[in-house]
Design a protein around this motif. Sequence first.
Motif, short mmCIF file in Angstrom:
data_model
loop_
_atom_site.label_atom_id
_atom_site.label_comp_id
_atom_site.label_asym_id
_atom_site.label_seq_id
_atom_site.Cartn_x
_atom_site.Cartn_y
_atom_site.Cartn_z
N ILE A 152 3.57 -12.55 4.42
CA ILE A 152 3.20 -11.23 4.90
C ILE A 152 1.72 -10.95 4.71
O ILE A 152 1.05 -11.58 3.90
CB ILE A 152 4.04 -10.15 4.20
CG1 ILE A 152 4.03 -10.35 2.69
CG2 ILE A 152 5.46 -10.13 4.69
CD1 ILE A 152 4.87 -9.40 1.90
N SER A 153 1.23 -9.99 5.47
CA SER A 153 -0.15 -9.55 5.38
C SER A 153 -0.31 -8.66 4.14
O SER A 153 0.58 -7.86 3.85
CB SER A 153 -0.52 -8.78 6.65
OG SER A 153 -1.79 -8.23 6.53
N ASN A 171 -2.26 -6.08 3.54
CA ASN A 171 -2.96 -4.82 3.75
C ASN A 171 -2.16 -3.57 3.49
O ASN A 171 -2.73 -2.53 3.17
CB ASN A 171 -3.53 -4.79 5.17
CG ASN A 171 -4.49 -5.93 5.40
OD1 ASN A 171 -5.17 -6.36 4.48
ND2 ASN A 171 -4.53 -6.43 6.61
N ALA A 172 -0.86 -3.59 3.63
CA ALA A 172 -0.05 -2.38 3.48
C ALA A 172 0.08 -1.97 2.01
O ALA A 172 0.11 -2.81 1.11
CB ALA A 172 1.33 -2.61 4.09
N ALA A 173 0.19 -0.68 1.78
CA ALA A 173 0.32 -0.15 0.43
C ALA A 173 1.55 -0.71 -0.30
O ALA A 173 1.45 -1.03 -1.49
CB ALA A 173 0.35 1.37 0.45
N PRO A 174 2.71 -0.83 0.36
CA PRO A 174 3.86 -1.40 -0.35
C PRO A 174 3.62 -2.83 -0.84
O PRO A 174 4.13 -3.22 -1.89
CB PRO A 174 4.99 -1.37 0.68
CG PRO A 174 4.60 -0.30 1.64
CD PRO A 174 3.10 -0.34 1.69
N ILE A 175 2.84 -3.58 -0.09
CA ILE A 175 2.54 -4.97 -0.49
C ILE A 175 1.61 -4.96 -1.70
O ILE A 175 1.75 -5.77 -2.62
CB ILE A 175 1.93 -5.76 0.68
CG1 ILE A 175 2.87 -5.74 1.88
CG2 ILE A 175 1.63 -7.20 0.24
CD1 ILE A 175 4.31 -6.12 1.58
N ARG A 176 0.66 -4.04 -1.72
CA ARG A 176 -0.21 -3.93 -2.90
C ARG A 176 0.59 -3.55 -4.14
O ARG A 176 0.35 -4.08 -5.23
CB ARG A 176 -1.32 -2.90 -2.64
CG ARG A 176 -2.38 -3.43 -1.67
CD ARG A 176 -3.61 -2.56 -1.66
NE ARG A 176 -3.38 -1.25 -1.06
CZ ARG A 176 -3.54 -0.97 0.23
NH1 ARG A 176 -3.95 -1.92 1.05
NH2 ARG A 176 -3.33 0.24 0.69
#
Length: 90
Positions: A23-24, A26-31
């Motif tokens: 996954i990329s 960039n999204a807040a949930p990934i951070r």
Amino acid sequence: MSPTLVSIGFGNSVVSRRVIAIISPNAAPIRRLRDEAREERRLIDATQGRRTRSVLITDSNHVILSAIQSETIAQRFSPEGTLSMEDLEE
């Protein structure tokens, strides 16, 4: 059957059958996922000090950071882009 390794950049590889998502970052949930993994000591940073461009999630719930684009890593999962253990021993 030997495990199939996929390069995630800068001499680092993962076992292809253990990766469940690329996954990329960039999204807040990934951070948040990355921060939680760091706190729980499940984070593997394979960026070699470079900017994180993709996040790999494994079936063991480890989070792996890579400096290679998600699309590039996904292409390496094709039969032409993978390495076997025999290839690494040469």
